[in-house]
Design a protein around this motif. Sequence first.
Motif, PDB file in Angstrom:
ATOM      1  N   LEU A 118       7.302  52.373   7.810  1.00 51.94           N
ATOM      2  CA  LEU A 118       6.226  53.231   7.297  1.00 51.94           C
ATOM      3  C   LEU A 118       4.879  52.517   7.404  1.00 51.94           C
ATOM      4  O   LEU A 118       3.899  53.083   7.892  1.00 51.94           O
ATOM      5  N   HIS A 119       4.853  51.263   6.980  1.00 55.72           N
ATOM      6  CA  HIS A 119       3.597  50.509   7.049  1.00 55.72           C
ATOM      7  C   HIS A 119       3.188  50.285   8.492  1.00 55.72           C
ATOM      8  O   HIS A 119       2.019  50.445   8.859  1.00 55.72           O
ATOM      9  N   ILE A 150       3.918  52.009  11.161  1.00 59.58           N
ATOM     10  CA  ILE A 150       3.448  53.222  11.835  1.00 59.58           C
ATOM     11  C   ILE A 150       2.049  53.588  11.350  1.00 59.58           C
ATOM     12  O   ILE A 150       1.173  53.905  12.156  1.00 59.58           O
ATOM     13  N   ALA A 151       1.827  53.510  10.038  1.00 60.13           N
ATOM     14  CA  ALA A 151       0.505  53.881   9.518  1.00 60.13           C
ATOM     15  C   ALA A 151      -0.577  52.988  10.112  1.00 60.13           C
ATOM     16  O   ALA A 151      -1.617  53.468  10.571  1.00 60.13           O
ATOM     17  N   LEU A 185      12.984  51.346  13.359  1.00 57.50           N
ATOM     18  CA  LEU A 185      13.794  52.055  12.375  1.00 57.50           C
ATOM     19  C   LEU A 185      15.275  52.034  12.733  1.00 57.50           C
ATOM     20  O   LEU A 185      16.110  52.484  11.954  1.00 57.50           O
ATOM     21  N   TYR A 219       8.387  52.416  17.256  1.00 54.67           N
ATOM     22  CA  TYR A 219       8.634  52.981  15.919  1.00 54.67           C
ATOM     23  C   TYR A 219      10.120  53.298  15.771  1.00 54.67           C
ATOM     24  O   TYR A 219      10.761  52.955  14.775  1.00 54.67           O
ATOM     25  N   VAL A 270      12.920  51.134   6.677  1.00 55.94           N
ATOM     26  CA  VAL A 270      12.096  52.339   6.560  1.00 55.94           C
ATOM     27  C   VAL A 270      10.763  51.999   5.911  1.00 55.94           C
ATOM     28  O   VAL A 270       9.707  52.463   6.349  1.00 55.94           O
ATOM     29  N   LYS A 271      10.793  51.130   4.920  1.00 56.67           N
ATOM     30  CA  LYS A 271       9.535  50.752   4.269  1.00 56.67           C
ATOM     31  C   LYS A 271       8.633  49.978   5.230  1.00 56.67           C
ATOM     32  O   LYS A 271       7.443  50.283   5.373  1.00 56.67           O
ATOM     33  N   SER A 282      18.258  51.736  10.348  1.00 63.51           N
ATOM     34  CA  SER A 282      17.854  52.374   9.093  1.00 63.51           C
ATOM     35  C   SER A 282      17.937  51.444   7.879  1.00 63.51           C
ATOM     36  O   SER A 282      17.857  50.229   8.040  1.00 63.51           O
ATOM     37  N   GLY A 283      18.081  52.004   6.706  1.00 64.08           N
ATOM     38  CA  GLY A 283      18.098  51.185   5.496  1.00 64.08           C
ATOM     39  C   GLY A 283      16.715  51.127   4.879  1.00 64.08           C
ATOM     40  O   GLY A 283      15.717  51.227   5.586  1.00 64.08           O
ATOM     41  N   PRO A 284      16.663  50.970   3.532  1.00 61.46           N
ATOM     42  CA  PRO A 284      15.376  51.020   2.827  1.00 61.46           C
ATOM     43  C   PRO A 284      14.363  49.988   3.320  1.00 61.46           C
ATOM     44  O   PRO A 284      13.181  50.287   3.430  1.00 61.46           O
TER      45      PRO A 284
END
Lengths: 539, 115
Positions: free
Chosen positions: A168-169, A171-172, A156, A152, A164-165, A159-161
Amino acid sequence: MTDWLDHLIILPILVPLAVAAMLIPINERERMLKGAIGFASTLVVFVVAVILMRFAAAGPDSLPGTGVYQLGNWPAPFGIVLVLDRLSALMLCLASGLALAAQVYSMARWHTAGHHFHSLFQLLVAGLNGAFLTGDLFNLFVFFEMMLAASYGLLLHGSGPVRVKAGLHYIAVNLAASALFLIGVSLIYGATGTLNMADLATKIAGLAPDSRRLVESGAAVLGVAFLVKAGMWPLSFWLPTAYAAATPPVAAVFAVLTKVGIYVIIRLHLLLFGAAAGTSSGFGQDWLIVGGMLTIAFGGIGVLASQAMGRLAGYSVLVSSGTLLAALGLGHQAMLAGALFYLVSSTLTIAAFFLLIELVERGRDAGADVLAVTMEAYGDFDEDEKEEEVGAAIPGTMAILGLCFCLSAVLLSGLPPLSGFIAKFALLRGLFAMPGSDLATAMSAADWTYVALLILSGLSAMIAMNRIGIRTFWASIEGTIPRVVVIEITPVVVLLAACIFLSLEAGPAMRYMQATADDLFQPIVHSERVLSAPRAGGR
Amino acid sequence: MELILSAGIGALTASGVYLLLRPRTYQVIIGLSLISYAVNLFIFGMGRLRVNAPPVLEPGGIGDLARYTDPVPQALVLTAIVIGFAMTALFLVVLLASRGFTGTDHVDGREQPSD
């Protein structure tokens, strides 16, 4: 355990773990120092893995402590054990070799993109090695989580959008899979009263019918958790996006993360549901066949549809996973050696390709690929390109990159003479050389579908790589020639050279894989070795 | 007791899965937490439910094993709780980062017109 050789087995976990902790207090500005320490640690792990594999190649009995390391000197199944056999030694070597290449690559520039890159990287290596070595289901969960937690952080990194997006998916999905993992483990514990894999293998044949149902449902839930990791369709939609978003060295090690899922499925499936498992024998194989084949098809279509190289590589990971899962599901003993060879070859290739992509794309603007494919679709060719200077010498960088790209294309699509072809050939030969002698009756419809899919997936990889290769290297698109540092191209060359070496030394390699496969089809021998391993220092 | 525990696990899992499928990151994280509570209870239940039975042997002799409960699932639950807690914290950080980058708490980083 007076001999230091006996402790060799635990080094691949201990060394990176200790180094990861050691690196945290060092100031971030000392990046090269951190990188050097991390590199030394991964190198130690790699050397240990190679030594262990040499021991394992001679047979499990020649291993220090017959390949069983009892933590706290408690015998299995009461204590926790680490178990080394040919398969885990092979995976250790593969993972640490890839990690080494990715780490060297990262030191050119990518490790400056965020904090604690090298610590996370070492934790990932420790988690990977632990997952390969553990002989206990719950420890497998702990090492899995360690590996995932580090992944994870690494996804990341930078970084950067977009990252991160995707993170997020990722990790979930993985947290939900971890919950399933725990449910499966506890169901199996509730029904059998043990978590030791070797002990489970001996107990599974004599289970009462209602306990058996619980164990099977536990194994099915557990299987879903691993298949999420391995990227079986339809559990794999997160994968191409996440892998394409990761920084190149991270994506390269992620190529081996999916193989952890495959490794556990190979290990548990053959240990728990092999021929010795009574009525549970062959449990879940149909799911693996159907799921694996759909994954190949999905991956193959994805490879064709990809407009960016990162996604192409992500879908290639899926094709590779699907090929292995379906091969395991078909359950022919003769295919497993070929499947293991394919595992090594495809993982090395995809990792090299992930590293190569960023080097190739460095000199181009991001939209070029999308534009190129769209132009192709609408027949809007740029005629002006012919006026470009003809016969100008290709600069050295582009020549090396182009050569590496060609090798990756040949390896990915499985063309002769490289190891990608040998792997697919070994898979098909295992399928055709079945004892039934008469081909038409011996092979089921599933077998023929697999043959077709294997060949078609190679074709789709070839078409996609051709298209992208021509667009990148032959069509002149404005852009500067990428500035490539030596320590960036070396890992790519080394990984591809490893594939070439694998092609040249295919004979010895296949003998090792065959011995591994033979071991795996004797789960009871394996179990007895683990359960009867003597305690150190006598009783 | 079995009925209450299984109903509890069922309710937690059902709400957890529902929330996990919702479009807001905060709902997702609460959903994941609820699922992890349900899983912890489930692991505990797999050691069989016993009342007034300690998991640890008393000093001075083994005694009758029937008076003790299975200690392994309790140890497993502890590990699972710790790992679950760490993962929730990490997910929270990513959630905040995503909110900072995109300005929305939608899981896809942009608002859907139909929401």
